[in-house]
Design an enzyme around this catalytic site. Structure first.
Site, PDB file in Angstrom:
ATOM      1  N   ASP A  24       0.855  -1.191   0.000  1.00 45.76           N
ATOM      2  CA  ASP A  24       0.000   0.000   0.000  1.00 45.76           C
ATOM      3  C   ASP A  24       0.891   1.241   0.000  1.00 45.76           C
ATOM      4  O   ASP A  24       1.457   1.590   1.031  1.00 45.76           O
ATOM      5  CB  ASP A  24      -0.896   0.027   1.250  1.00 45.76           C
ATOM      6  CG  ASP A  24      -1.951  -1.073   1.223  1.00 45.76           C
ATOM      7  OD1 ASP A  24      -1.768  -2.072   0.490  1.00 45.76           O
ATOM      8  OD2 ASP A  24      -2.971  -0.945   1.930  1.00 45.76           O
ATOM      9  N   LYS A  68     -10.332   0.119  -2.263  1.00 40.31           N
ATOM     10  CA  LYS A  68     -10.185  -0.157  -0.830  1.00 40.31           C
ATOM     11  C   LYS A  68     -10.435   1.091   0.001  1.00 40.31           C
ATOM     12  O   LYS A  68      -9.620   2.006   0.006  1.00 40.31           O
ATOM     13  CB  LYS A  68      -8.768  -0.682  -0.544  1.00 40.31           C
ATOM     14  CG  LYS A  68      -8.512  -0.917   0.954  1.00 40.31           C
ATOM     15  CD  LYS A  68      -7.121  -1.489   1.217  1.00 40.31           C
ATOM     16  CE  LYS A  68      -6.830  -1.532   2.712  1.00 40.31           C
ATOM     17  NZ  LYS A  68      -5.457  -1.972   2.996  1.00 40.31           N
ATOM     18  N   LYS A 103      -6.967   3.248  -3.101  1.00 45.24           N
ATOM     19  CA  LYS A 103      -7.380   3.217  -1.704  1.00 45.24           C
ATOM     20  C   LYS A 103      -7.633   4.635  -1.241  1.00 45.24           C
ATOM     21  O   LYS A 103      -6.911   5.562  -1.622  1.00 45.24           O
ATOM     22  CB  LYS A 103      -6.257   2.552  -0.906  1.00 45.24           C
ATOM     23  CG  LYS A 103      -6.459   2.477   0.593  1.00 45.24           C
ATOM     24  CD  LYS A 103      -5.329   1.664   1.238  1.00 45.24           C
ATOM     25  CE  LYS A 103      -5.275   1.840   2.734  1.00 45.24           C
ATOM     26  NZ  LYS A 103      -4.140   1.149   3.353  1.00 45.24           N
TER      27      LYS A 103
END
Lengths: 804, 318
Positions: B155, B254, B218
């Site tokens: 991430d 996400k 995300k």
């Protein structure tokens, strides 16, 4: 065993992730119906009224067809009883100070809050609308409405000084409506204005208004301020002709409104119409397309608005919009209204049939029809439907789009979009989707409708007036405009029926008696130019004939032109041509012209006084009349400046503009009395508010008006003011039946007033008639009061949400 | 030459005309939560599904091997076995989608998961998380080291400076380099939407991140003041759909930060279902970054199965 079954179900749902039923329990709605033994009567004067020997209509669950209760149908005497109760309550209610009425309203809002679950389940159960919409929107809005008007009741003594309540209000509601439509209208109608009480006529089998009446009734103290009777629409005229009923507010289908307008011509109460259900959405290439698609969902497929949607899409984004729209439609869910996870409920078999019929006709006229969504196939459900490629000239393209249909058509430029959007006889609400500020405002100001939302759709708030123009009717609810609907200037006499049974609408004013030579003219000198003042100059009348005007001694004074149908046609055309230029002028420029006209009038004072004197007015009084006329022009010039204002609204960042826009071409038929003052007093507010005007001056004394025309010829743009002399009844007939005259003020006979009301049903133009009762034009209140200001323009609410 | 090949995937015309109307998106966000609801068995099944989307996360300064180990065990057994049996779901292999830790703890997580005998992927935040205000060189090195330690999902946080100053090509280049540094590991790009200034910027950054080869986009790090909100999600999901329509590639989504209640997780599931459709409702395309959410879901499942509300000690801590 049970666990395993539940388990296997869980496994299945885990794999598919589908939605399941999410039923809202309606046990309390049924329990309430049980308290009435499943038989609903009427709620009058704080009590249930269940007269014997009445026909009853079943109230059914629109989806299962299950019989929920039977509803007694009112007859004329029940209507009379309700009106009597409202009249009786009027006396108690009228003396109350605003603060006490505010308290009563707040208590009703609390009452609704306490019983909201009952309210929303009952409403969703019997109407079939999605419970989410009723619970999250209608019920809170109903409370906000009451609170808003409680505040209004507090401050109204100052703000509305000079106005008084009308009295008993009759409210007629259509078969498919949300109880909110009633709340919008009873809130201003009933408690805040001292002395208004309401009789609501609801269609058979609508229990929610009865429940609301019961909630209000159980507050005690003032039974009879809200009375609800259920019965067929045919009782409407009966309600209107009850003694004491001063105003009838009707909302429903356009054709029914037209019929009611004709039926109630000459009957006492004023009629307020809110008609039609269609809305419009204008999607430009500068829009946030995904958000605009959600706007379409809000407008047509959310059980929010009662009708269908006309969708105009800019050609350059047509494909993109259609693709997104179709994908979005596929995700819509329909089902039982009491299910907490549906977008759309059902509206009963009649609404379904209407939609079905429209779809079939549109297809036969060449349209493409796209349907999608997770909606049960059986009656009474109807899937979200998108109709496109319908030829613009086909009958379906002209007709009102029904629920839950969206009729999409392309446009090329913003200018064309305005032309298409304004090209329907309806003028309810519309939204504009564009991220370009300039374009959005241009379209928002240009649309001829009552409400415009910029980049939003279907927002409502108690402080914002909602209404329409053209065939959507010109009555308002919400905001100050909604209050004025139930007020009249203090001191106005009560409205009584002035119906003349033997008035023949077919022949009224049809022909003009022929005028023959009646001897030599004896004045004035120099004579004003002969002819009709049309398009900025004096023109010979189409009929090429004249009418004699006599002075107070009965001597022949002069000949004036005899105007006719053709002259009215030409005058209205000239007024239309002048309209864009005049609307485009700033209020300051309009004021300057009015002041110039005032100065010209002042210079012409000696001549005008003489003309008036010749007609039997004393010289002093004549001079005073001229002087007052000059004052009126100056005053309206000053008042032209400040008209619009902005409102702040809960849950919306950004302002809502309350605009005052011109009506368009306004026809004015002046009274015989006060030949100069009345003429000027009517002309000035009309011009100040941006209207263009066709005037019929005093029939017996048109000379002073023609004198003024000489100044207008040099000062005003051509066509702004057109003055047609002649037979008043005949000219009134031509104007009242003209489809392209946007409003009509009539000051003449009772019969003429009745005819005007009847004939206005054609294009549903707002009319203002004096019913044969002369006004005191020299008094400030009647000659230049706020009533004129209110009537000389129409309101538009422009919503401007902001945020980045 | 290499640079020009990279640039060929970048099409700034996809973001040049875009306009996002914030008030309209806010209204849609409000509606979504009110328009869909699931009850009874549907709720239980949806909640179990939500468990499989969770990136079970701990990102704290005091993380040590012991709490990482506990986290990994919870990831493997997210719901008490007897509750799953009652629902006949015990053989479905329900685990969370991944565990997510700081780079320095990747080794711990890999070890703990191996010990527990399961194949749940380990995700690591990287690139100067959460602010991203370190040199590009160290950020790239961080990615490489995390991958070497065994993280299979990375991430990364984007450089907000580049967004706020409109340097879209530079942003594209950076993410492109992260992509390369990840190798076979999945790249999840954190947009830190709370710091991008406007929804229009959120859309543009989403598009750039997808063009640069992210597998997921995300919402946030969980460390900004504004975290995963529905309005932001709606804009990102619309960008994902537009990207899919243009390229045929499905990119994952996400949300992370602030998702704590079971009810919230249901709303997120229906949001994905409504905006993108059922095909996005699988762990390869949808994750929820959360730490506290799992225990609330377990409590709701407990209530569904037993009809009683659980005491805190009824369920194992994580």
């Amino acid at each position: 065993m049970a666990a395993t079954r539940a388990g296997s179900r869980t496994r299945e749902i885990f794999a598919t992730l589908e939605y399941g039923p999410a039923p809202e329990s309606h046990a309390c709605a049924l329990a309430w119906l049980d308290t009435q033994d499943r038989c609903l009567g009427h709620y009058v004067s704080g009590k249930w009224l269940k007269p014997e020997n009445r026909k009853s209509v079943p109230c059914q669950d629109p989806i299962t067809g299950e019989n929920l209760a039977s509803c007694l149908q009112a007859q004329a005497e029940d209507v009379a009883a309700a009106a009597e109760a409202a009249r009786a309550a009027l006396e108690n209610w009228s003396g109350l100070p605003g603060a006490s009425r505010a308290k009563h309203l707040t208590r009703l809002a609390k009452m609704i809050q306490k019983h909201q679950r009952l309210l929303w389940t009952l409403e969703s159960l019997v109407t079939g609308r999605a419970v989410r919409e009723v619970r999250d929107r209608d019920v809170p809005l109903a409370q906000q409405l009451l609170q808003y008007h409680a505040i209004q009741a507090h401050i109204q003594e100052e703000a509305l000084a000079g106005w008084e309540p009308m009295g008993v209000i009759g409210l007629i509601l259509p078969p498919t409506f949300s109880f909110l439509e009633m709340m919008w209208r009873i809130c201003p109608g009933c408690p805040p204005s001292p002395g208004c009480t309401v009789v609501v006529l609801v269609p058979p089998a609508s229990p929610t208004p009865l429940l609301l009446a019961q909630l209000a009734g159980e507050l005690g103290h003032f039974p009879g301020i809200l009375n609800v009777i259920s019965g067929p629409a045919s009782l409407g005229p009966v309600l209107a002709s009850q003694p004491g009923v001063q105003k009838v507010a009707f909302c429903g289908a356009i054709e029914e409104g037209r019929v009611l307008r004709r039926t109630l011509a000459g009957v006492g109460p004023e009629l307020g119409l809110a008609l039609g259900t269609e809305s419009l959405l204008l999607l430009t290439e500068a829009a946030d397309v995904d958000s605009a698609v959600e706007g379409v969902v809000d407008a047509a497929w959310s059980d929010r608005s009662p009708g269908g949607l006309r969708l105009l899409i800019q050609e350059s984004v047509w494909d993109e919009v259609m693709r997104r729209l179709q994908v979005r439609m596929a995700r819509l869910r329909g089902g039982r209204g009491l299910d907490g996870a549906v977008d759309m409920g059902a509206r009963g078999a009649a609404a379904r049939d209407l939609a079905q019929r429209y779809v079939r006709e549109a297809q036969s006229q060449g349209a493409q029809v796209f349907q999608a969504g997770d909606v049960p196939l059986d009656s009474p459900f109807f899937p979200p439907t998108l109709v496109s490629d319908l030829p613009a000239s086909s009958p379906c393209a002209q007709a009102e789009v029904p629920w839950p249909l969206v009729l999409a058509s392309p446009f090329r430029t913003a200018k064309e979009a305005l032309a298409v959007a304004n090209g329907t006889p309806r003028g309810g609400s519309a939204s504009v989707w564009s991220e370009r500020l300039g374009q959005a405002l241009e379209l928002g100001y240009g649309l001829r409708v009552g409400t415009v939302w910029i980049n939003a759709h279907s927002l409502r708030d108690p402080a914002v007036p909602t209404g329409g123009c053209k065939e959507s009717g010109s009555s308002w609810h919400g905001g100050l405009d909604g209050l004025y609907e139930y007020l009249r200037p203090a001191g106005t006499p009560a409205r009584l029926p002035y119906l003349s049974e033997n008035l023949n609408y077919d022949t009224f004013g049809l022909t003009v008696p022929s005028a023959l030579p009646a001897g030599p003219e004896t004045g004035p000198s120099p004579a004003p130019p002969y002819g009709l003042f049309v398009g900025g100059r004096f023109q010979a009348p189409g009929a090429r004939s004249s009418r004699p005007i006599h002075d107070s001694q009965g001597n022949l004074h002069a000949y004036v032109a005899e105007g006719g149908a053709k002259d009215i046609r030409v005058a209205v055309e000239a007024a239309h041509q002048a309209a864009p230029g005049w609307v485009g002028q700033s209020p300051g420029a309009r004021a300057a012209l009015l002041l110039a006209l005032a100065a010209a009038l002042e210079r012409r004072e000696p001549t005008l006084s003489l003309r008036l004197e010749r007609h039997g007015v004393e010289l002093k009084a004549a001079q005073a009349e001229v002087e007052l006329s000059v004052t009126r022009l100056r005053a309206w010039g000053a008042r032209a400046q400040a008209q619009s204002h902005s409102l702040q609204v809960a849950e919306l960042r950004g302002p809502v503009l309350r605009l005052r826009e011109p009506l368009g071409v306004l026809a004015v038929v002046c009274p015989d009395k006060w030949p100069l003052l009345a003429f000027v007093s009517l002309l000035a507010p009309a011009l100040a508010h941006g209207n263009t005007v066709v005037l019929v001056p005093s029939e017996t004394c048109p000379i002073p008006a023609l004198e003024v025309c000489q100044d207008m010829a040099t000062l005003l743009p051509a066509g702004l003011v057109n003055v047609v002399t002649g037979d008043r009844d005949h000219l009134t007939r031509c104007l009242a039946l003209h489809q392209d005259v946007q409003a009509l003020w009539y000051f003449g006979s009772a019969q003429g007033s009745q005819f005007v009301e009847w004939a206005s049903a054609g294009n549903l133009k707002p009319v203002w008639v004096d019913r044969g009762c002369p006004r005191a034009w020299d008094q400030e209140a009647e000659g230049a009061g706020p009533e004129l200001e209110l009537r000389a323009a129409r309101t538009k609410a422009l919503w401007l949400p902001m945020g980045d | 030459v290499l640079k020009s090949i990279l640039h060929s995937l970048l099409d700034l015309s996809w973001i040049s005309k875009i306009q996002v109307n914030q008030p309209a998106v806010l209204r849609r966000a409000q509606q979504i939560q009110a328009r869909r609801t699931v009850k009874k068995e549907w709720q239980a099944a949806w909640l179990l599904k939500a468990v499989t989307f969770i990136d079970l996360t701990t990102l704290a300064g005091d993380d040590t091997y012991s709490n990482i180990q506990r986290l990994c065990y919870k990831a493997k057994y997210p719901i008490r076995e007897d509750l799953l049996e009652a629902l006949n779901m015990h053989d479905k292999g329900i685990t969370t989608a991944a565990v997510c830790v700081y780079p320095a703890r990747v080794c711990d997580a890999v070890k703990a998961l191996k010990a527990a005998g399961c194949t749940i992927p380990v995700a690591s935040v990287a690139t100067g998380f959460p602010a991203g205000q370190t040199h590009l060189k160290t950020r790239l090195e961080e990615v490489k080291l995390a991958v070497e330690d065994g993280a299979t999902e990375i991430d990364v946080v984007i450089n907000r400076t580049l967004v706020l100053t409109g340097q879209w090509e530079a942003l594209y280049d950076e993410i492109r380099q992260f992509r390369k540094a990840c190798g076979k590991a999945h790249l999840k790009t954190i947009l830190a939407t709370g710091e991008l200034g406007s929804l229009t910027n959120v859309y543009k950054a989403s598009m750039i991140a997808m063009m640069a080869g992210s597998d997921f986009i995300k919402t946030s790090t969980g460390k900004e003041t504004v975290n995963a909100t529905f309005p932001v999600a709606i804009v990102m999901l619309r960008a994902i759909r537009d990207f899919f329509w243009k390229t045929g590639k499905k990119i994952g989504f996400k949300p992370a930060g602030g998702i704590r209640s079971a009810k919230d997780s249901l709303a997120w599931l229906s949001l994905i279902k409504e905006e993108l459709g059922d095909e996005w409702l699988k762990p390869e395309l949808f994750r929820i970054g959360a730490s506290a959410l799992l225990s609330d879901i377990e409590r709701q499942i407990y209530h569904h199965v037993t009809g009683r509300y659980a005491a805190y000690h009824d369920l194992p801590m994580c």
